[in-house]
Design an enzyme around this catalytic site. Structure first.
Site, PDB file in Angstrom:
ATOM      1  N   LYS A   1     -10.729   2.968  -8.020  1.00 45.37           N
ATOM      2  CA  LYS A   1     -12.117   2.783  -7.594  1.00 45.37           C
ATOM      3  C   LYS A   1     -12.248   3.156  -6.128  1.00 45.37           C
ATOM      4  O   LYS A   1     -11.694   2.480  -5.261  1.00 45.37           O
ATOM      5  CB  LYS A   1     -12.571   1.337  -7.789  1.00 45.37           C
ATOM      6  CG  LYS A   1     -14.088   1.163  -7.567  1.00 45.37           C
ATOM      7  CD  LYS A   1     -14.491  -0.274  -7.412  1.00 45.37           C
ATOM      8  CE  LYS A   1     -14.473  -0.716  -5.975  1.00 45.37           C
ATOM      9  NZ  LYS A   1     -15.508  -0.082  -5.130  1.00 45.37           N
TER      10      LYS A   1
ATOM     11  N   GLU B   1      -2.627  -3.834   1.716  1.00 44.37           N
ATOM     12  CA  GLU B   1      -2.572  -3.237   3.054  1.00 44.37           C
ATOM     13  C   GLU B   1      -3.897  -3.566   3.705  1.00 44.37           C
ATOM     14  O   GLU B   1      -4.940  -3.000   3.357  1.00 44.37           O
ATOM     15  CB  GLU B   1      -2.335  -1.724   2.958  1.00 44.37           C
ATOM     16  CG  GLU B   1      -1.909  -1.108   4.279  1.00 44.37           C
ATOM     17  CD  GLU B   1      -3.066  -0.513   5.041  1.00 44.37           C
ATOM     18  OE1 GLU B   1      -3.535  -1.197   5.978  1.00 44.37           O
ATOM     19  OE2 GLU B   1      -3.509   0.594   4.717  1.00 44.37           O
TER      20      GLU B   1
ATOM     21  N   CYS C   1      -7.096   1.006  10.329  1.00 44.43           N
ATOM     22  CA  CYS C   1      -6.535  -0.350  10.252  1.00 44.43           C
ATOM     23  C   CYS C   1      -5.452  -0.576  11.304  1.00 44.43           C
ATOM     24  O   CYS C   1      -5.265  -1.698  11.776  1.00 44.43           O
ATOM     25  CB  CYS C   1      -5.981  -0.611   8.860  1.00 44.43           C
ATOM     26  SG  CYS C   1      -4.825   0.636   8.273  1.00 44.43           S
TER      27      CYS C   1
ATOM     28  N   GLU D   1     -10.723  -8.059  14.199  1.00 43.52           N
ATOM     29  CA  GLU D   1     -10.710  -6.614  14.022  1.00 43.52           C
ATOM     30  C   GLU D   1     -12.132  -6.068  14.147  1.00 43.52           C
ATOM     31  O   GLU D   1     -13.022  -6.449  13.387  1.00 43.52           O
ATOM     32  CB  GLU D   1     -10.128  -6.265  12.654  1.00 43.52           C
ATOM     33  CG  GLU D   1      -9.945  -4.780  12.429  1.00 43.52           C
ATOM     34  CD  GLU D   1      -9.321  -4.473  11.080  1.00 43.52           C
ATOM     35  OE1 GLU D   1      -8.590  -3.484  10.979  1.00 43.52           O
ATOM     36  OE2 GLU D   1      -9.559  -5.238  10.124  1.00 43.52           O
TER      37      GLU D   1
END
Length: 861
Positions: free
Chosen positions: A197, A271, A305, A403
């Protein structure tokens, strides 16, 4: 001289002309589908009736690029998973060479469509064409070539493994094509079939890849791609016929996935987010470090990331560094992603723009110094955000802790190495880091100490298919790429397929709420009636000494016929707290011990156990009711297993990865940290040894819960440990209720991993509660395991769970040989960096493509 001055003045006034990449081929491809794309299921695009079509738009212009079918969370997921399941027997049954040829064909087709893939990616995502053309697509190709090799070698190099089955893969919007390749290539190579997906914001390159798979002749059903929203993703990962879930995305969603798959038996790799530190020491080449910042935080608009979003600069060079960085920022150009001369494109969508903006505005209100590029932003309807620096900021500020996922750098200072590493590790994340210094000893010292899955020395954002990528702590678990990444898509051949499901009543039933037991029933004591035996209750073993249980309760241990064999202390939450504290205090010293020394200690444990062979055998016989021969066999197997793991102490330290850089990429197998272990009731001594030994031999410290039913053999090991030079705190033993103590262990924030071999519902609760800090888990899912078997009671499975892989990228110096030049030429085909790094740090990279970014680095000093 006058002429030279005039020329210099002219250069300062010149504007950069556009160098646009044509979107014509991409638009023609979209037009070939009449601007509408369906779902790719069973080898073809399908357009189920009654589905909505949503527009996908360009982040740079707001232009609608195409309309894409939104998959249904029920019918379409069922169809895609059924297609993958039907294709699995034939695909997994192919020999490695045939699968390798398919992966090779996909790599070749991607090379043939390189430019189209790059343009589609930039149009759909907003990243610059230089990044998609020179980094993303070549790295995708590299992954399929690399894993074609592993498909070829699986039958010889991974002969004890088999495919997992049907894989559900969910990828993010920041690297739509690259994340697809990272996940699909190893899964295919190992013989799995896939339902993927893509992210709702960026789906075009995945659909183009689907066509490439068909063009390469990939059998129908092996790869299925179903666009859709979050509901579709939820249905996919929770589908009962999915065997493994691979996810890249936010830490919050990662927690939800850990909870939703808990206890089911599905493999899971995550991850997740990061807040990666860049450590700039006074011994660094500051100009190179400034260029490193550009690569670290403004690559892909900071939507990475592992972006180096926390820059830690040594105080003595802080002001100098900030001035250089500010000057450099003012030479970065933001503009049309298809213009080859711009440095940054557009943020992916309005939500991301609003999120990034909120962080910067909050920092301003807190009094931080905010520096933003003075270059003009485009006037089109794109989500343009300037490169931003936040300096003079507090360590507790939200922009430092959370983040941001945008082109925003926070800069903090440190005084010395100890403070620097403390700040670097002061985060819930542990994905990546970079170290900037010309002192190689300092660089390696910091690389070993920083808690991150990837560490770059004098560089940042280097990737290759041969080196694993993944994080520590709340950055997730599992690895993508490299040999270590193959374990995510394989399982041992003896392992059955687990399909655990639980009713809501089972989930809601009390777990880990046991009440301490009372005295034993009269007439159950097995002591010799001709003499009175001195009462003895085995205590807990915490911090290298025996300790009374905090609650002052004890548990009677019965053998066959309800005959009392002994008593042990009944541990509680406080005892677990004390045991974890002892293990946490011991882990630094134990982890730094030489592997040879750890092996010696385990050999000593085996030696001292052998000296008490008959005593331990007698204890097992009386406690479990097995035959004397079976008891002796278990003790002998325990001694042999201790020798086995002692032998592995210095033989699983890591490897050198064969990446394209001139230098070395070293994969180090580091200890996980503090490991909680709940042992099975079967084989009370051998099961205990089979679990604690691999953990400590790889440098971990442990808190072990021995068999709840038969704990006496483990308690008898206290004296063995005390006479075997085992340092205090390395092994801690707490007896009592397995589930009550496991509940406390798995919820403890200083426990880094939990191994549990109890009931199936217990496995559910352990995995569900591990989501609190995303600790790694190793559970049995209620499946019986033969601990006496070499296949099931030892081997690489235990090593995998006892270590975490850190890849350290170490570039070498100037290349002067013809071999070095050839290496540079080879890297032109497969680059490992998104942008060209400065010559001082990366002399052997492919030739620079001159742009405003490179010219901007040449300002007067």
């Amino acid at each position: 001289k006058t002429s030279m001055l005039a020329g210099s003045s002219l250069l300062n006034k010149l504007e950069y002309g556009p160098a646009p990449e044509s979107p014509a081929a991409a638009k023609a491809w979209i037009a070939g589908h009449e601007g509408k794309f369906g779902l790719f299921i069973n080898g073809k695009f399908v357009h189920p009736e009654g589905r909505e079509y949503t527009p996908t738009t360009s982040p740079a212009t707001g232009e609608t690029l195409a309309e894409i079918c939104e998959g249904s969370g029920d019918e379409d997921v069922d169809a895609a998973v059924a297609a993958a399941r039907a294709a699995f027997p034939a695909w997994s049954g192919l020999d490695g060479h045939k699968r390798a040829k398919y992966l090779y064909a996909i790599a070749r087709q991607m090379q043939k469509h390189n430019r189209l893939l790059a343009v589609v990616e930039s149009m759909d995502n907003g990243k610059t064409i230089r990044e998609s053309r020179d980094a993303d697509v070549p790295l995708c190709v590299r992954h399929f070539y690399y894993h074609a090799g592993w498909a070829q070698l699986m039958e010889t190099e991974l002969k004890e493994f088999k495919p997992v089955g049907v894989i559900a893969q969910v990828i993010p919007w920041n690297f739509p094509l690259l994340m697809l390749a990272w996940k699909i290539a190893p899964a295919l190579a190992m013989g799995n079939t896939i339902v993927l997906k893509p992210a709702p914001s960026t789906r075009l390159s995945a659909l183009l890849f689907a066509e490439i798979c068909a063009e390469a002749g990939l059998p129908a059903g092996v790869v299925n791609i179903i666009p859709g929203g979050n509901d579709l993703g939820y249905k996919l990962v929770n589908h009962t016929d999915v065997d493994k879930v691979a996810f890249t995305g936010s830490t919050g969603v990662g927690r939800l996935l850990r909870q939703s798959t808990a206890g089911s038996g599905k493999k899971l790799s995550l991850e997740l987010g990061g807040k990666s530190p860049m450590m700039v020491f006074e011994s660094a080449d500051l100009d190179s470090a400034v260029e490193g910042v550009v690569d670290a935080i403004w690559y892909n608009q900071g939507q990475v990331c592992c972006a180096g979003s926390r820059c830690l600069v040594q105080e003595s060079v802080y002001e100098t560094f900030i001035k250089k960085l500010e000057r450099r920022v003012n030479n970065l150009r933001v503009g049309d992603p298809l213009d080859k001369c711009v440095d940054m494109g557009a943020l992916v969508n309005a939500n991301q723009y609003a999120s990034v903006s909120s962080f910067v505005e909050e920092a301003k209100k807190e009094g931080a110094r905010v520096i933003q590029s003075q270059q003009p932003l485009p006037t089109t309807d794109g989500f343009w955000f300037p490169p931003t620096i936040i300096a003079d900021v507090q360590t507790t500020s939200r922009c430092v802790v959370e983040e941001i996922f945008g082109p925003v750098l926070t800069v903090l200072t440190f005084r010395h190495q100890k403070e620097g590493i403390a700040l670097a590790n002061n985060t819930a994340y542990g994905l990546a880091s970079s170290i900037w210094t010309q002192d190689i000893s300092l660089a390696l010292d910091m690389a070993f100490q920083v808690k991150a899955g990837v560490v770059w020395v004098n560089c940042h954002n280097l990737f290759d298919a041969a080196a694993g990528f993944g994080g520590y702590k709340e950055s997730g678990f599992g690895r993508e790429a490299g040999r270590e990444g193959l374990f995510e898509y394989t399982k041992l051949k003896w392992m059955p397929t687990v399909r655990n499901t639980f009713t809501q009543e089972q989930i809601d039933a009390p777990w880990g709420d046991d009440v301490p037991p009372g005295p034993g029933a009269p007439g159950t004591n097995a002591a010799d009636k001709d003499r009175q035996v001195v009462d003895r209750t085995l205590k807990l073993f915490i911090g290298g000494r025996q300790a009374r249980p905090d609650g002052n309760y004890s548990r009677v241990i019965y053998g066959p016929g309800k005959v009392k064999c002994g008593e042990v202390g009944e541990g509680n939450r406080k005892d677990i707290r004390n045991a974890v504290e002892a293990a946490y205090g011991a882990k630094a010293g134990w982890g730094k011990r030489a592997a040879y020394n750890r092996a010696q200690i385990l050999f000593f444990v085996a030696e001292n156990l052998d000296a008490r062979f008959e005593e331990f055998a007698h204890r097992i016989e009386k406690m479990t009711g097995c035959t004397a021969e079976a008891a002796r066999t278990e003790v002998q197997a325990s001694i042999e297993r201790l020798f086995y793991w002692a032998a592995f102490s210095d033989k699983y330290g890591g490897s050198v990865q064969e990446t394209p850089i001139y230098g070395a990429t070293v994969a180090i197998h580091e200890a996980v940290g503090v490991v909680g272990i709940a042992c099975p009731d079967e084989f009370p001594l051998l099961g205990f040894v089979s679990l604690f030994a691999p953990a400590i031999v790889r440098g971990n410290t442990v808190v072990v819960l021995p068999s709840e039913k038969y704990p006496l053999s483990a308690c008898d090991l206290f004296q063995v440990f005390l006479t075997s030079d085992l340092p205090a705190g390395v092994v801690n033993i707490v007896t009592g209720s397995r589930d009550l103590l496991s509940k406390t262990l798995v919820e403890h924030m200083n426990v880094d991993a939990m191994w549990y071999f109890g009931s199936a519902i217990g496995c559910y609760h352990v995995e569900h509660r591990s989501a609190l800090n995303l600790k790694r888990t190793f559970v049995g899912y209620g499946v019986a395991r033969d601990w006496a078997s070499a296949d099931q009671g030892q081997g690489v499975e235990f090593l995998y769970h006892a270590v975490q892989v850190k890849n350290i990228w170490i570039p070498a110096g100037v290349v002067t040989t013809s071999g070095g030049a050839q290496a540079a030429a080879d890297r032109e085909v497969s680059p490992v960096v998104p942008r060209a790094a400065p010559a001082a740090a990366w002399p052997a990279l492919p030739p620079l493509r001159v742009s405003s970014r490179h010219l901007g680095a040449c300002g007067s000093e």
